[in-house]
Write a protein that holds these residues in place. Structure first.
Motif, short mmCIF file in Angstrom:
data_model
loop_
_atom_site.label_atom_id
_atom_site.label_comp_id
_atom_site.label_asym_id
_atom_site.label_seq_id
_atom_site.Cartn_x
_atom_site.Cartn_y
_atom_site.Cartn_z
N ALA A 24 0.73 -1.48 -0.38
CA ALA A 24 0.04 -0.01 -0.16
C ALA A 24 0.93 1.54 0.57
O ALA A 24 0.42 2.52 -0.64
CB ALA A 24 -1.31 -0.01 1.45
N LEU A 25 2.09 1.27 0.68
CA LEU A 25 3.11 2.16 0.49
C LEU A 25 3.05 2.14 -0.58
O LEU A 25 3.82 3.55 -1.48
CB LEU A 25 4.13 2.16 1.60
N TYR A 26 3.63 0.99 -0.89
CA TYR A 26 4.38 1.48 -2.88
C TYR A 26 3.10 1.94 -3.59
O TYR A 26 4.02 3.05 -3.97
CB TYR A 26 4.15 -0.12 -2.86
N GLU A 27 1.82 1.95 -3.16
CA GLU A 27 1.05 2.14 -4.48
C GLU A 27 0.76 4.06 -4.15
O GLU A 27 1.16 4.76 -4.60
CB GLU A 27 -0.75 1.61 -4.08
N ALA A 28 1.58 4.64 -2.89
CA ALA A 28 0.83 5.32 -1.94
C ALA A 28 2.51 7.03 -2.98
O ALA A 28 1.94 7.58 -3.83
CB ALA A 28 1.24 5.91 -1.09
N ARG A 29 3.46 6.06 -3.28
CA ARG A 29 4.96 6.59 -3.31
C ARG A 29 4.45 6.71 -4.67
O ARG A 29 5.06 7.23 -5.31
CB ARG A 29 6.03 5.60 -2.78
N PHE A 30 4.01 5.43 -5.61
CA PHE A 30 3.82 5.99 -6.65
C PHE A 30 2.74 5.50 -7.61
O PHE A 30 2.18 4.26 -7.96
CB PHE A 30 4.39 4.42 -7.63
N PRO A 31 1.98 6.59 -7.61
CA PRO A 31 0.27 6.57 -7.75
C PRO A 31 0.31 6.42 -9.56
O PRO A 31 0.94 6.90 -9.85
CB PRO A 31 -0.53 7.19 -7.26
N ASP A 32 -0.28 5.57 -9.80
CA ASP A 32 -1.09 5.71 -11.71
C ASP A 32 -2.54 5.24 -11.61
O ASP A 32 -3.19 4.91 -12.04
CB ASP A 32 -0.52 4.16 -12.13
N PRO A 33 -3.50 6.43 -11.23
CA PRO A 33 -4.53 6.61 -11.06
C PRO A 33 -5.05 6.60 -12.64
O PRO A 33 -6.33 6.25 -12.19
CB PRO A 33 -4.62 7.94 -10.32
N GLU A 34 -4.54 6.75 -12.86
CA GLU A 34 -4.93 7.03 -14.76
C GLU A 34 -4.62 5.54 -15.07
O GLU A 34 -5.42 5.60 -16.89
CB GLU A 34 -5.32 8.04 -15.44
N ARG A 35 -4.15 4.18 -15.08
CA ARG A 35 -3.47 3.48 -15.50
C ARG A 35 -2.87 3.49 -16.47
O ARG A 35 -2.84 2.65 -17.43
CB ARG A 35 -4.64 2.09 -14.35
N LEU A 36 -1.71 4.56 -16.53
CA LEU A 36 -1.52 4.82 -18.02
C LEU A 36 -1.28 3.45 -18.84
O LEU A 36 -0.65 2.90 -20.10
CB LEU A 36 0.00 5.52 -17.64
N ALA A 37 0.44 2.39 -17.37
CA ALA A 37 1.02 1.58 -17.82
C ALA A 37 0.27 0.22 -18.35
O ALA A 37 0.45 -0.10 -19.82
CB ALA A 37 1.34 1.16 -16.60
#
Length: 275
Positions: A24-37
């Motif tokens: 969860a910390l990983y996702e907070a540090r590297f957010p990708d809300p638009e799911r670009l990848a």
């Protein structure tokens, strides 16, 4: 403006990996809300008419694997971290998640039409034998004509460029009521052909700083083409941008690069087909 620092792959001096042990910390540090990848990967799969069975190797928290699943694909998400896989199963359902080492994996009787490897995960293959292990595993997992889609740092960017090197980069953010600070320094190990990263983590709770080390293999376009050909792949596209971590970032409708495209940016994007 440089692309965001890649997540994952760190080795802490004492104890477990901070980010992979705390997804969860990983996702907070590297957010990708638009799911670009995930959207970029799905666009590549559609453009090259890939079948519906996909392996996302090095899937991390499962965000991109879940996006591909929602796009209608049958997805296997594979990662070496059990904590990441547990998080993926709970928070990003849809794919089948399994533990695997990208440097050498075996899907057994399962076969796929495409292998996706994002966020420079491929570059954790530090040696030629590890790269051979990855590509041999991909070949064994793919049906004839299957696709390999990768997104990674570009080794050629560091030929004569030092703007990303030696100077610490500081990031701060807040997660779950706590403040975090990371200080990252990149250096080039030319003999090993590695981009080494030292990252110091600090929290606002008075804990001692954590120092972590990781490295990416520096791969060059001609080298990538040679490795792929040796394992029976033809390069369909190899280019610097646009992509999910470039500036400006990839957007729906962007025309992808081609096999003869430029490789001047700090990211590299690959689409290859198994003969």
């Amino acid at each position: 403006m440089s692309a965001p620092t890649d997540p994952g792959g760190e080795q802490q001096e004492h104890g477990a990996n901070l980010l992979t042990e705390h997804p969860a910390l990983y996702e907070a540090r590297f957010p990708d809300p638009e799911r670009l990848a995930g959207r970029w990967a799905e666009d590549c799969l559609r453009r090259h008419a890939a079948g519906h069975r996909v392996l996302d190797i090095g899937c991390g928290t499962g965000r991109d694997a879940a996006h591909l699943s929602r796009a209608g694909r049958e997805v296997i998400g594979a990662d070496l971290s059990e904590a990441m896989l547990d998080h993926a199963r709970e928070h990003h359902p849809g794919p089948t998640y399994t533990r695997a080492d990208l440097r050498g994996f075996d899907l057994g009787r399962r076969v796929c039409d495409a292998v996706v490897c994002l966020d420079s995960a491929l570059l954790y293959c530090h040696t030629n034998s590890q790269l051979d292990g990855f590509l041999a595993s991909c070949r064994a997992a793919l049906t004839p004509g299957g696709l390999l889609v990768c997104e990674m740092r570009n080794g050629a960017y560091f030929l004569g460029r030092t703007d990303l090197l030696d100077t610490p980069t500081v990031n701060t953010w807040t997660y779950d009521g706590s403040s975090y600070r990371s200080t990252t320094t990149l250096t080039v190990d030319r003999a090993a052909q590695l981009l080494r990263r030292t990252r110091i983590w600090e929290t606002g709770d008075g804990s001692a700083p954590l120092r972590q080390h990781s490295a990416w293999r520096l791969l060059f376009p001609q080298e990538i083409g040679h490795l792929l050909a040796a394992h029976g792949f033809d390069v369909l596209a190899l280019y610097d941008g646009p992509g999910p971590r470039t500036e400006p970032a990839w957007r729906e409708g962007d025309v992808p690069g081609v096999a003869s495209g430029t490789a001047d940016g700090d990211r590299l994007h690959l689409v290859a087909r198994l003969r």
